[in-house]
Motif scaffolding. Structure first.
Motif, PDB file in Angstrom:
ATOM      1  N   UNK A 170      54.640  86.174  51.053  1.00 64.41           N
ATOM      2  CA  UNK A 170      54.586  85.034  51.372  1.00 64.41           C
ATOM      3  C   UNK A 170      53.705  84.270  50.437  1.00 64.41           C
ATOM      4  N   UNK A 171      53.840  82.784  50.102  1.00 66.31           N
ATOM      5  CA  UNK A 171      53.208  81.752  49.145  1.00 66.31           C
ATOM      6  C   UNK A 171      53.991  82.595  47.348  1.00 66.31           C
ATOM      7  N   UNK A 172      54.876  83.227  47.194  1.00 65.82           N
ATOM      8  CA  UNK A 172      54.967  83.825  45.724  1.00 65.82           C
ATOM      9  C   UNK A 172      56.738  83.031  45.697  1.00 65.82           C
ATOM     10  N   UNK A 173      56.743  82.210  44.487  1.00 69.17           N
ATOM     11  CA  UNK A 173      57.971  81.883  44.603  1.00 69.17           C
ATOM     12  C   UNK A 173      58.568  82.909  43.206  1.00 69.17           C
ATOM     13  N   UNK A 174      59.986  83.351  44.132  1.00 67.64           N
ATOM     14  CA  UNK A 174      60.601  84.729  43.223  1.00 67.64           C
ATOM     15  C   UNK A 174      61.719  83.964  41.481  1.00 67.64           C
ATOM     16  N   UNK A 175      61.175  84.599  40.436  1.00 68.07           N
ATOM     17  CA  UNK A 175      61.996  84.532  39.536  1.00 68.07           C
ATOM     18  C   UNK A 175      62.904  84.905  39.641  1.00 68.07           C
ATOM     19  N   UNK A 176      62.873  86.441  39.567  1.00 68.99           N
ATOM     20  CA  UNK A 176      63.665  87.059  39.973  1.00 68.99           C
ATOM     21  C   UNK A 176      63.487  88.031  40.511  1.00 68.99           C
ATOM     22  N   UNK A 177      64.587  88.880  41.369  1.00 69.72           N
ATOM     23  CA  UNK A 177      64.834  89.866  42.164  1.00 69.72           C
ATOM     24  C   UNK A 177      65.858  90.737  42.264  1.00 69.72           C
ATOM     25  N   UNK A 178      65.670  92.284  41.913  1.00 70.97           N
ATOM     26  CA  UNK A 178      66.158  93.328  41.231  1.00 70.97           C
ATOM     27  C   UNK A 178      65.878  94.109  42.418  1.00 70.97           C
TER      28      UNK A 178
END
Length: 142
Positions: free
Chosen positions: A86-94
């Motif tokens: 919670x509260x994170x901005x996803x820059x990249x997900x794998x």
């Protein structure tokens, strides 16, 4: 499984070019293992075989061992993903999923009802008791 594309090259190049300052190497970005990458040690004594197989990073519930006579099959499903909190901005997900299996034959049939398996620190240890040999009897010819 060897025909699967590794995700590394395509996306790594894209992110390196577009946002080099934000590029972070993934924790588990290696391609899925091949069956030959399940390293196995087999030991034998008079009563049983002991098999140790390296299957790191896999949940013990995702490992399946089957025994059919003297044929032993190891199968592992790999489920890895990066998680967002919670509260994170996803820059990249794998994430990737897959399965790997390896089979081998032993010299003697296994008593599957007495076989035992233990998984600890990425090592699967199997204790595979040998089936009692059927003693051949010589018939007297009359």
């Amino acid at each position: 499984m060897s025909s699967l594309m590794t995700r590394g090259n395509l996306f790594d190049d894209l992110f390196r070019d577009l946002a080099p300052a934000f590029y972070v190497r993934p924790l588990h970005g290696d391609p899925l293992p091949s069956p030959a990458q399940i390293k196995v040690d087999v030991k034998e004594d008079d009563r049983a075989y002991t098999v140790q197989a390296e299957i790191p990073g896999v949940n013990k519930d995702d490992i399946n061992v089957s025994i059919d006579g003297n044929l032993v099959t190891l199968r592992a499903e790999i489920k890895q993903e990066d998680r967002k909190t919670e509260g994170e901005k996803v820059l990249r997900t794998e994430r990737y999923y897959g399965a790997v299996a390896r089979s081998f034959q032993l010299a003697q049939d296994i008593d599957a009802s007495q076989a035992k398996a233990k998984y600890e620190n990425g090592i699967l240890t199997l204790t595979l008791p040998k089936k009692a040999a059927n003693n051949a009897q010589r018939l007297t010819i009359e």
